[in-house]
Design an enzyme around this catalytic site. Sequence first.
Site, PDB file in Angstrom:
ATOM      1  N   HIS A 108      -4.096  16.819 -27.756  1.00 40.35           N
ATOM      2  CA  HIS A 108      -4.343  16.163 -29.043  1.00 40.35           C
ATOM      3  C   HIS A 108      -4.503  17.205 -30.150  1.00 40.35           C
ATOM      4  CE1 HIS A 108      -6.126  13.011 -31.703  1.00 40.35           C
ATOM      5  NE2 HIS A 108      -6.806  14.045 -32.183  1.00 40.35           N
ATOM      6  N   GLU A 109      -5.296  18.244 -29.888  1.00 43.14           N
ATOM      7  CA  GLU A 109      -5.511  19.280 -30.905  1.00 43.14           C
ATOM      8  C   GLU A 109      -4.242  20.094 -31.145  1.00 43.14           C
ATOM      9  OE1 GLU A 109      -8.112  19.303 -32.734  1.00 43.14           O
ATOM     10  OE2 GLU A 109      -9.048  17.705 -31.562  1.00 43.14           O
ATOM     11  N   HIS A 112      -2.131  18.236 -33.490  1.00 45.19           N
ATOM     12  CA  HIS A 112      -2.590  18.439 -34.865  1.00 45.19           C
ATOM     13  C   HIS A 112      -2.051  19.752 -35.432  1.00 45.19           C
ATOM     14  CE1 HIS A 112      -5.127  15.103 -35.845  1.00 45.19           C
ATOM     15  NE2 HIS A 112      -5.980  15.302 -34.854  1.00 45.19           N
ATOM     16  N   GLU A 172      -4.344  10.729 -36.922  1.00 47.19           N
ATOM     17  CA  GLU A 172      -5.035  10.705 -35.632  1.00 47.19           C
ATOM     18  C   GLU A 172      -4.213   9.930 -34.606  1.00 47.19           C
ATOM     19  OE1 GLU A 172      -7.695  12.260 -34.503  1.00 47.19           O
ATOM     20  OE2 GLU A 172      -7.915  13.282 -36.431  1.00 47.19           O
TER      21      GLU A 172
END
Length: 289
Positions: A108-109, A112, A172
């Site tokens: 997930h990071e 980003h 997100e």
Amino acid sequence: MPFEHRLALGGVMTLIVGIIILWRALRKDAAETFDAFPVGPAAYPDLHATVTRIAQIADIPTPSVYITDRERPLAMTTGISVDDTKLVVSTGLLDALDADELDAVVAHEVAHIKNRDATVMTLVELPLASARKLGRTLRSMGHFALLVVAICSYAFWGVGRLLVASLSRSREIAADRGASALLGDSAAPASALKTLDDDVPSAPDRDAREAALASLSIVPDSNEERGPKLTYEGRRPILWGPRLRIRRVHHRLYERYLRSALATHPATDERIDHLRTVERDQTRTTSRR
């Protein structure tokens, strides 16, 4: 001072303040705020191996890994460019997650980072900060025409805040989808979100800057955007009785209409449902092959 000169002065001041805000925001370092320290592969071999593997899948440089000694599960990235990023995780996060869930949070990071979300969100928030500063500056000058411009600036700030919050929520969701794509699996991200949502406490007593940065974590505080306070600490405020009635109405309206609109993250249940939809789509695609 003539009105035109005041207006020009206000514009110049707003531009200067906006540049300063942007520079400070881009240099904002979550690692420093949370007293995080860099760690090498010898200290955290599994974490380093996970970060390196997922960064290679995403085709980005491997971010530096930082650890902060916090019980609260935290995971976030900081840095202006893809080539200069730090991944900050807390000891609480490492304790809370199993190996598959940790993979999902790292993915997930990394999503980003690949999407350059930190820089994008900083840039879109700059006009809001400038509009708010302009409104305060013009309001203090006292001229009627300037007050009208100040009201318009505040209105721009309020509408813009809603739009930025919406953009943040959409990014997100995009990072959740990115994590699923990197792992080829949506079950682990959904499981990680559920675990973290259950483990994240509200922490109203933290430093304001730390609380603000924590909202950038994969799952923010449960007390994010709490609305008007209905209690007081210390000495009783003047005319508290009538003020409390107004605050209660404000609080009800906030909870019903504004809380979800101003949230930087979608509700965890909504994110999990979205991931399950992605998983079903992946299953259908695989079965057709």
